[in-house]
Design an enzyme around this catalytic site. Structure first.
Site, short mmCIF file in Angstrom:
data_model
loop_
_atom_site.label_atom_id
_atom_site.label_comp_id
_atom_site.label_asym_id
_atom_site.label_seq_id
_atom_site.Cartn_x
_atom_site.Cartn_y
_atom_site.Cartn_z
CG ASP A 31 -1.74 -1.25 1.39
OD1 ASP A 31 -2.13 -1.84 0.38
OD2 ASP A 31 -1.98 -1.65 2.56
CD GLU A 244 -9.00 -2.61 -1.12
OE1 GLU A 244 -9.48 -2.71 0.00
OE2 GLU A 244 -8.26 -3.50 -1.60
#
Ligand code: FUB
Length: 346
Positions: A31, A244
């Protein structure tokens, strides 16, 4: 590449075909939110660990406990790990699952924005501050008032306004807030509360931040993504709808909202005229990587553009043990991003 196909992967061959290698290999990282601070690239990733939690569609196996900050002097230099920048035990309101963070800077102070589950098992977004981009960061006593869900991304516009983008469906709980308050239910069902496939897709959220960057200055608004026909993407349009991993960057005066499609494993983007949108779907940034999740950031450094992303090739396909990578990103003359293929063909 989705999870069900990893049994057939030759990981040694895949490593050779990969367009980039992990930036660090002594820990697992994911991420990546990259920023240029103090003329260097700073990367704010999740720090993946194997805590032994079983795989499920809520992402319980993503049981991260802390954050490390990484930095690079140039895109060719070795990546430095600055050690633990914030641990969940030092966040008064948080219980577990330190998922994808981001960072920003204002007046010489650095702000780490991060999601975690609070003591009631509800994802909130918190802020921590440091005088250094490498941390360590000191967390605020409470999460951002009115915050919910996951994957904060903070965009600083040219006019010095800062915008917080956030949200993620399934385990990210965004769908549980559709009524305006948290819609409970135990045991938690990741697919409950979602719109039907023929309804408009659930949107990421955006809110301008207060001048001290510690609160939202307004109620979150929907980040609407429309097709070329101007109509909102539908929940059933799983190859294109938001799941997301929101990110915002600006290119030639336009606002590029990018995100993951989650269960279809694409990184996509949509273009708008202002930070709130609406945004018109514009295409894919990256084809699927090895591992279930796909998450990214886009940053300009020394007049080139880079995509930071992750895959699970170092861990041989273990979904929650990922590694941060980077690749150069290119635009065509119309401002469209050339789709990146993470592995060369044989
Ligand atoms: O790392 C945990 C979660 O997986 C992130 O918050 C999502 O974006 C996905 O990458």
């Amino acid at each position: 590449m989705p999870e069900d196909s990893i049994d057939h992967i030759d990981f040694d061959a895949l490593k050779k075909r990969a367009i980039s290698q992990p930036l660090v290999t002594h820990i697992y990282t994911a991420d990546p939110s990259a920023h240029v601070f103090q003329d260097k690239i700073f990367i704010y990733p999740s720090h993946d660990i194997d805590a032994g939690d079983a795989f499920d569609d809520l992402g319980s196996h993503f049981a991260m406990e802390d954050y490390h900050v990484l930095s690079m002097e140039t895109t060719a230099s070795k990546t430095t790990d600055h050690g633990v920048a914030l641990h969940v035990k030092d966040v008064p309101w948080a219980q577990k699952q330190m998922w994808a963070p981001d960072a920003s800077e204002k007046d010489g102070t650095y702000y780490l924005f991060f999601p975690a589950k609070d003591k009631d098992g509800i994802f909130r977004i918190g802020v921590a501050r440091s005088p250094s981009p490498a941390g360590p960061f000191t967390a605020e006593a409470e999460a951002i008032a009115g915050s919910y869900s996951i994957d904060p991304a903070v965009f600083k516009d040219d006019d010095e306004n800062y915008y917080l983008y956030f949200g993620g469906i399934w385990g990210g709980q965004l769908q549980r807030w559709r009524s305006g308050s948290f819609n409970g239910g135990s045991p938690e069902n990741p697919l409950a509360h979602l719109p039907a496939f023929n309804e408009p897709a659930l949107c990421a959220k955006v809110a301008k931040l207060s001048s001290n960057l510690l609160q939202m200055a307004e109620a979150p608004r929907d980040v609407l993504i429309v097709g070329e026909d101007g109509k909102p993407l539908l929940q059933g349009d799983t190859d294109r709808r938001f799941f997301e991993a929101a990110w915002m960057h600006k290119y030639q005066g336009k606002y590029y909202f990018s995100y993951s499609t989650g269960d279809t494993h694409y990184l996509c983007y949509a273009i708008g005229d202002n930070p709130y949108g609406p945004f018109t779907y514009a295409g894919r940034i990256m084809e699927p990587v090895v591992g279930w999740t796909t998450h990214h950031s886009i940053v300009s450094f020394q007049r080139k553009w880079y995509l930071f992303y992750h895959d699970s090739s170092l861990s041989k396909g273990i979904t929650h043990l990922r590694s941060v990578k980077m690749a150069e990103l290119h635009y065509d003359e119309q401002g469209y991003i050339s789709t990146i293929h993470p592995y060369n063909k044989v």
